[in-house]
Each structure stands twice: as structure tokens, then as C-alpha cells.
Design a protein around this motif. Structure first.
Motif, PDB file in Angstrom:
ATOM      1  N   ASP A  65     -23.142 -14.136 -18.055  1.00 26.99           N
ATOM      2  CA  ASP A  65     -23.092 -12.998 -17.153  1.00 26.99           C
ATOM      3  C   ASP A  65     -23.699 -11.788 -17.850  1.00 26.99           C
ATOM      4  OD1 ASP A  65     -22.536 -11.640 -14.855  1.00 26.99           O
ATOM      5  OD2 ASP A  65     -20.361 -11.575 -15.124  1.00 26.99           O
ATOM      6  N   THR A  66     -24.285 -10.856 -17.102  1.00 31.25           N
ATOM      7  CA  THR A  66     -24.870  -9.658 -17.704  1.00 31.25           C
ATOM      8  C   THR A  66     -24.307  -8.406 -17.042  1.00 31.25           C
ATOM      9  OG1 THR A  66     -26.758  -9.660 -16.196  1.00 31.25           O
ATOM     10  CG2 THR A  66     -27.042 -10.805 -18.296  1.00 31.25           C
ATOM     11  N   TYR A  67     -24.257  -7.340 -17.831  1.00 27.99           N
ATOM     12  CA  TYR A  67     -23.792  -6.029 -17.369  1.00 27.99           C
ATOM     13  C   TYR A  67     -24.728  -4.964 -17.931  1.00 27.99           C
ATOM     14  CZ  TYR A  67     -19.354  -8.340 -16.314  1.00 27.99           C
ATOM     15  OH  TYR A  67     -18.394  -9.172 -15.811  1.00 27.99           O
ATOM     16  N   VAL A  68     -24.889  -3.867 -17.207  1.00 30.17           N
ATOM     17  CA  VAL A  68     -25.639  -2.714 -17.697  1.00 30.17           C
ATOM     18  C   VAL A  68     -24.634  -1.600 -17.936  1.00 30.17           C
ATOM     19  CG1 VAL A  68     -27.399  -1.004 -17.170  1.00 30.17           C
ATOM     20  CG2 VAL A  68     -27.733  -3.378 -16.487  1.00 30.17           C
ATOM     21  N   CYS A  69     -24.640  -1.043 -19.140  1.00 28.46           N
ATOM     22  CA  CYS A  69     -23.664  -0.009 -19.479  1.00 28.46           C
ATOM     23  C   CYS A  69     -24.357   1.160 -20.169  1.00 28.46           C
ATOM     24  CB  CYS A  69     -22.565  -0.575 -20.366  1.00 28.46           C
ATOM     25  SG  CYS A  69     -23.140  -1.362 -21.851  1.00 28.46           S
ATOM     26  N   GLY A  70     -23.700   2.290 -20.148  1.00 28.12           N
ATOM     27  CA  GLY A  70     -24.190   3.477 -20.830  1.00 28.12           C
ATOM     28  C   GLY A  70     -23.760   3.446 -22.291  1.00 28.12           C
ATOM     29  N   ILE A  71     -24.371   4.302 -23.108  1.00 23.96           N
ATOM     30  CA  ILE A  71     -24.059   4.381 -24.527  1.00 23.96           C
ATOM     31  C   ILE A  71     -23.767   5.838 -24.867  1.00 23.96           C
ATOM     32  CG2 ILE A  71     -24.810   3.730 -26.841  1.00 23.96           C
ATOM     33  CD1 ILE A  71     -27.175   2.309 -25.518  1.00 23.96           C
ATOM     34  N   VAL A  72     -22.740   6.049 -25.691  1.00 19.76           N
ATOM     35  CA  VAL A  72     -22.442   7.395 -26.167  1.00 19.76           C
ATOM     36  C   VAL A  72     -23.299   7.615 -27.417  1.00 19.76           C
ATOM     37  CG1 VAL A  72     -20.676   8.931 -27.068  1.00 19.76           C
ATOM     38  CG2 VAL A  72     -20.108   7.316 -25.250  1.00 19.76           C
ATOM     39  N   LEU A  73     -24.236   8.573 -27.342  1.00 20.51           N
ATOM     40  CA  LEU A  73     -25.182   8.833 -28.430  1.00 20.51           C
ATOM     41  C   LEU A  73     -25.123  10.289 -28.871  1.00 20.51           C
ATOM     42  CD1 LEU A  73     -28.304   7.001 -26.978  1.00 20.51           C
ATOM     43  CD2 LEU A  73     -26.820   6.172 -28.790  1.00 20.51           C
ATOM     44  N   LYS A  74     -25.609  10.512 -30.073  1.00 16.30           N
ATOM     45  CA  LYS A  74     -25.786  11.881 -30.564  1.00 16.30           C
ATOM     46  C   LYS A  74     -27.224  12.308 -30.254  1.00 16.30           C
ATOM     47  CE  LYS A  74     -22.366  11.635 -34.180  1.00 16.30           C
ATOM     48  NZ  LYS A  74     -22.063  11.769 -35.599  1.00 16.30           N
ATOM     49  N   GLY A  75     -27.532  13.578 -30.436  1.00 21.04           N
ATOM     50  CA  GLY A  75     -28.836  14.124 -30.067  1.00 21.04           C
ATOM     51  C   GLY A  75     -30.008  13.480 -30.770  1.00 21.04           C
ATOM     52  N   THR A  76     -29.881  13.224 -32.062  1.00 18.51           N
ATOM     53  CA  THR A  76     -31.009  12.642 -32.789  1.00 18.51           C
ATOM     54  C   THR A  76     -31.168  11.159 -32.478  1.00 18.51           C
ATOM     55  OG1 THR A  76     -29.598  12.295 -34.723  1.00 18.51           O
ATOM     56  CG2 THR A  76     -30.918  14.302 -34.670  1.00 18.51           C
ATOM     57  N   GLU A  77     -30.104  10.495 -32.028  1.00 19.71           N
ATOM     58  CA  GLU A  77     -30.204   9.070 -31.693  1.00 19.71           C
ATOM     59  C   GLU A  77     -31.058   8.853 -30.454  1.00 19.71           C
ATOM     60  OE1 GLU A  77     -26.089   7.211 -33.441  1.00 19.71           O
ATOM     61  OE2 GLU A  77     -26.009   8.176 -31.476  1.00 19.71           O
ATOM     62  N   ILE A  78     -30.858   9.661 -29.431  1.00 17.12           N
ATOM     63  CA  ILE A  78     -31.647   9.499 -28.213  1.00 17.12           C
ATOM     64  C   ILE A  78     -33.126   9.789 -28.475  1.00 17.12           C
ATOM     65  CG2 ILE A  78     -31.203  11.819 -27.310  1.00 17.12           C
ATOM     66  CD1 ILE A  78     -31.528   8.629 -25.221  1.00 17.12           C
ATOM     67  N   LYS A  79     -33.409  10.722 -29.377  1.00 16.15           N
ATOM     68  CA  LYS A  79     -34.799  11.017 -29.719  1.00 16.15           C
ATOM     69  C   LYS A  79     -35.449   9.832 -30.425  1.00 16.15           C
ATOM     70  CE  LYS A  79     -34.113  15.981 -29.939  1.00 16.15           C
ATOM     71  NZ  LYS A  79     -34.228  17.185 -30.732  1.00 16.15           N
ATOM     72  N   SER A  80     -34.712   9.156 -31.286  1.00 12.14           N
ATOM     73  CA  SER A  80     -35.235   7.978 -31.970  1.00 12.14           C
ATOM     74  C   SER A  80     -35.449   6.824 -30.994  1.00 12.14           C
ATOM     75  CB  SER A  80     -34.286   7.533 -33.082  1.00 12.14           C
ATOM     76  OG  SER A  80     -34.257   8.473 -34.113  1.00 12.14           O
ATOM     77  N   ILE A  81     -34.546   6.663 -30.040  1.00 13.54           N
ATOM     78  CA  ILE A  81     -34.693   5.595 -29.046  1.00 13.54           C
ATOM     79  C   ILE A  81     -35.930   5.839 -28.193  1.00 13.54           C
ATOM     80  CG2 ILE A  81     -33.671   4.608 -26.963  1.00 13.54           C
ATOM     81  CD1 ILE A  81     -30.951   4.937 -28.317  1.00 13.54           C
ATOM     82  N   ARG A  82     -36.174   7.089 -27.820  1.00 16.33           N
ATOM     83  CA  ARG A  82     -37.364   7.397 -27.025  1.00 16.33           C
ATOM     84  C   ARG A  82     -38.651   7.102 -27.775  1.00 16.33           C
ATOM     85  NH1 ARG A  82     -34.605  12.599 -24.575  1.00 16.33           N
ATOM     86  NH2 ARG A  82     -33.790  11.655 -22.684  1.00 16.33           N
ATOM     87  N   LEU A  83     -38.589   7.069 -29.106  1.00 13.74           N
ATOM     88  CA  LEU A  83     -39.753   6.720 -29.932  1.00 13.74           C
ATOM     89  C   LEU A  83     -39.768   5.240 -30.299  1.00 13.74           C
ATOM     90  CD1 LEU A  83     -39.760   9.795 -32.347  1.00 13.74           C
ATOM     91  CD2 LEU A  83     -41.324   9.356 -30.442  1.00 13.74           C
ATOM     92  N   ASN A  84     -38.906   4.442 -29.664  1.00 12.49           N
ATOM     93  CA  ASN A  84     -38.782   2.999 -29.923  1.00 12.49           C
ATOM     94  C   ASN A  84     -38.407   2.686 -31.369  1.00 12.49           C
ATOM     95  OD1 ASN A  84     -39.201   1.872 -27.366  1.00 12.49           O
ATOM     96  ND2 ASN A  84     -41.417   2.043 -27.592  1.00 12.49           N
ATOM     97  N   LYS A  85     -37.617   3.522 -31.991  1.00 17.68           N
ATOM     98  CA  LYS A  85     -37.204   3.332 -33.384  1.00 17.68           C
ATOM     99  C   LYS A  85     -35.791   2.772 -33.443  1.00 17.68           C
ATOM    100  CE  LYS A  85     -40.761   5.559 -35.259  1.00 17.68           C
ATOM    101  NZ  LYS A  85     -41.587   5.237 -36.329  1.00 17.68           N
ATOM    102  N   ALA A  86     -35.533   1.707 -32.701  1.00 20.00           N
ATOM    103  CA  ALA A  86     -34.200   1.103 -32.682  1.00 20.00           C
ATOM    104  C   ALA A  86     -34.329  -0.415 -32.685  1.00 20.00           C
ATOM    105  CB  ALA A  86     -33.437   1.553 -31.453  1.00 20.00           C
TER     106      ALA A  86
END
Length: 154
Positions: free
Chosen positions: A25-46
Motif C-alpha cells: 500500500d502507498t501513502y503520500v504524506c507531508g514532512i516537517v522541515l527546516k528552512g535550509t532543508e527545503i532549499k536543499s531538496i529543491r536543488l535535488n540534494k537529498a
């Protein structure tokens, strides 16, 4: 305009998950992130390849997923592999918790992406480990499909 294109291109996958596990089974969920984490994710650095999910009290956490430190940040930055809380409805959490209590069932991250609103989301799967012969069978099917595609192109 460029921001929308950048958000749409973020699609970090766990390629080993579908090979190592049968996804129930699959689920889509949100993640609690800090400010610099979301910036790294937007740059595909995860990377979520080594990540897994687990319950702590009644909350679900993503553990061992690596989000690189943001290069342009000052001295205050985040820890790359810290546990991150996942956001789901109480009904979904209870349902997942019941499924995980069964022996051999685990929760694996499948895909991290940014939705249309600019929020980071994680697709998780309730999974059961594959046996060695199941993996071999998958490889045989993949090779057979590849050979059929090659024959069709000729």
C-alpha cells in the motif's frame, strides 16, 4: 516562472525499494522541515535510499534519509540525517500502525517530491521483504521485456 519549473523537476526516488520489497500500500504524506532543508531538496540534494520510517509513540518519523547541507547557508544549518516527522491523518496513522505490527512488514520511503503548492511531500509504502527467488524472477522478467523491445525495434 522559473520557480514552477524547478519545483516540478524535483523527484527523488528510492530505486532499491521496489527491487527489495513488495509494496502492499502507498501513502503520500507531508514532512516537517527546516528552512535550509527545503532549499536543499529543491536543488535535488537529498537521498532516501538508506531511509526508513518508524513509529515513536504515536507519531511517524523518517529516519536515516540524507538531506545535504545548504551551501549558501550561514553557520546555522541543519543536521543531514536527523529524524523528520511525517504528517498524516490520525486514521491513516492508526491503519499503518496496525499493518506494521504484523511480522515482516515495514515502511519504506519511495519518492520525495514537491507538489504544485511548493510543499515537500514523501510517498511511503507499506512493504514486505522479497525473497531471493522473487528478486531473480523480477530480473528474468525485466530481461525478457528488454529483449522483446529490442526485437520490436528491429
Amino acid at each position: 516562472m522559473a520557480e514552477k519549473k524547478l519545483q516540478a523537476s524535483v523527484n527523488i526516488k528510492n530505486k532499491k525499494a521496489r527491487f527489495e520489497f513488495n509494496i502492499i500500500d502507498t501513502y503520500v504524506c507531508g514532512i516537517v522541515l527546516k528552512g535550509t532543508e527545503i532549499k536543499s531538496i529543491r536543488l535535488n540534494k537529498a537521498s532516501i535510499t538508506e531511509g526508513y520510517c518508524g513509529f515513536e509513540k504515536d507519531e511517524l518519523f523518517l529516519r536515516n534519509a540524507h538531506i545535504a547541507e545548504y551551501e549558501k547557508a550561514s553557520f546555522k544549518t541543519h543536521e543531514p540525517t536527523r529524524p523528520r516527522k511525517l504528517l498524516l491523518n490520525r486514521n491513516e496513522l492508526d491503519k499503518i500502525h496496525k499493518q506494521v505490527k504484523v511480522k515482516g512488514i515495514t515502511i519504506v520511503p519511495l519518492r520525495m517530491f514537491i507538489n504544485d503548492k511548493g510543499l515537500a511531500k514523501l510517498e511511503i509504502g507499506i512493504a514486505e521483504g522479497k525473497k531471493l527467488h522473487d528478486k531473480r524472477q523480477d530480473l528474468k522478467e525485466k530481461d525478457a521485456k528488454r529483449e522483446m523491445d529490442r526485437a520490436m525495434k528491429r
